[in-house]
Scaffold this motif. Sequence first.
Motif, mmCIF file in Angstrom:
data_model
loop_
_atom_site.group_PDB
_atom_site.id
_atom_site.type_symbol
_atom_site.label_atom_id
_atom_site.label_comp_id
_atom_site.label_asym_id
_atom_site.label_seq_id
_atom_site.Cartn_x
_atom_site.Cartn_y
_atom_site.Cartn_z
ATOM 1 N N GLY A 163 0.783 -1.223 0.000
ATOM 2 C CA GLY A 163 0.000 0.000 0.000
ATOM 3 C C GLY A 163 0.813 1.269 0.000
ATOM 4 N N ALA A 164 2.095 1.185 -0.381
ATOM 5 C CA ALA A 164 2.931 2.375 -0.408
ATOM 6 C C ALA A 164 2.568 3.253 -1.604
ATOM 7 N N ASP A 165 2.833 4.558 -1.461
ATOM 8 C CA ASP A 165 2.611 5.488 -2.561
ATOM 9 C C ASP A 165 3.755 5.314 -3.545
ATOM 10 N N LEU A 166 3.455 4.809 -4.738
ATOM 11 C CA LEU A 166 4.497 4.412 -5.663
ATOM 12 C C LEU A 166 5.086 5.560 -6.463
ATOM 13 N N ASP A 167 4.274 6.425 -6.988
ATOM 14 C CA ASP A 167 4.777 7.468 -7.869
ATOM 15 C C ASP A 167 3.798 8.635 -7.885
ATOM 16 N N LYS A 168 4.024 9.592 -6.995
ATOM 17 C CA LYS A 168 3.125 10.736 -6.916
ATOM 18 C C LYS A 168 3.171 11.559 -8.193
ATOM 19 N N THR A 169 4.343 11.601 -8.833
ATOM 20 C CA THR A 169 4.467 12.369 -10.070
ATOM 21 C C THR A 169 3.555 11.797 -11.147
ATOM 22 N N ALA A 182 0.864 9.896 -10.589
ATOM 23 C CA ALA A 182 -0.519 10.044 -10.154
ATOM 24 C C ALA A 182 -1.052 11.440 -10.455
ATOM 25 N N ASN A 183 -0.189 12.427 -10.366
ATOM 26 C CA ASN A 183 -0.611 13.814 -10.570
ATOM 27 C C ASN A 183 -0.420 14.303 -12.005
ATOM 28 N N ALA A 184 0.176 13.464 -12.856
ATOM 29 C CA ALA A 184 0.484 13.880 -14.223
ATOM 30 C C ALA A 184 -0.789 14.103 -15.043
ATOM 31 N N LYS A 185 -0.750 15.096 -15.921
ATOM 32 C CA LYS A 185 -1.854 15.375 -16.834
ATOM 33 C C LYS A 185 -1.559 14.715 -18.179
#
Length: 269
Positions: free
Chosen positions: A137-143, A145-148
């Motif tokens: 359940g770790a946050d893998l890649d915030k970049t 996840a937030n990418a457009k």
Amino acid sequence: RSYSKTTDFVNYDLPKGKWKAQGRSALAFVRQRHDLPRGDLDRIVRQQYFLSAVFRQVATAGVLLNPLKLNHLVNAVASSLQVDKTMKMANLAQQMSGLTAGNLRFTQIPTTGATVGNADVQIATTSIPAFVKKFIGADLDKTLANAKTVDPATVAVDVRNGSGRTGWAGANAVILKQVGFTTTTGDWTTTAGTTIYYPEGLESQAKTVAQYVHKANLVKSTKVIQVTLVLGGDGKKATTTKAAVTGSVGGSSGNARNDRSAAQAGCIN
């Protein structure tokens, strides 16, 4: 299903229906991989099934809630477990006391589907870090996840065939070209899961491709220099229909067929 099999361990006959595993017959059951549809992968399922049954029996007998019985259980299995030297088995046993069959989960690490020596599968080592992070359940890649997403016409995709199907990369490249992507094609080591690999900095492009390869997994990788779509044996393919990204964002190929909890019984191979 009935079995009659001779192994290196024991001659055994498993009649259709319920049976009680004891000693060598139990060992033969969990070690068999020949004559199973998926070889070693089905052996993994058997071992998960066996451990699930053991856990259900232990939990039903009230062992986990009885300190004396729990201590006897730990002593009985400690010689068969390899653990860190600093781990205290008694503490681990206490942590297990709150477990139920429904929240004890088994899964299988990613594999490529390739045969190595006498083994039916090879571990997909590049996918392991993302797989483990996703599993816990770790946050893998915030970049990511937030990418457009961007215009497909600005994205170059290297389409690779890891499915074993002749012409599969070319067929999918044609579909992506219809959307506007620029494509190249090639082969890849046989793999189970369809995955979109991307280098750091190309998160938006990878996410754009994922819109047209429904439920494909996305994995950041230092081994690719552009967005690379690897088509696996799971049958997932490119489409001209745009959809939300629903695959594992930053995840890995995985093996959903072998993901189960200890509460699941039913039939297996």
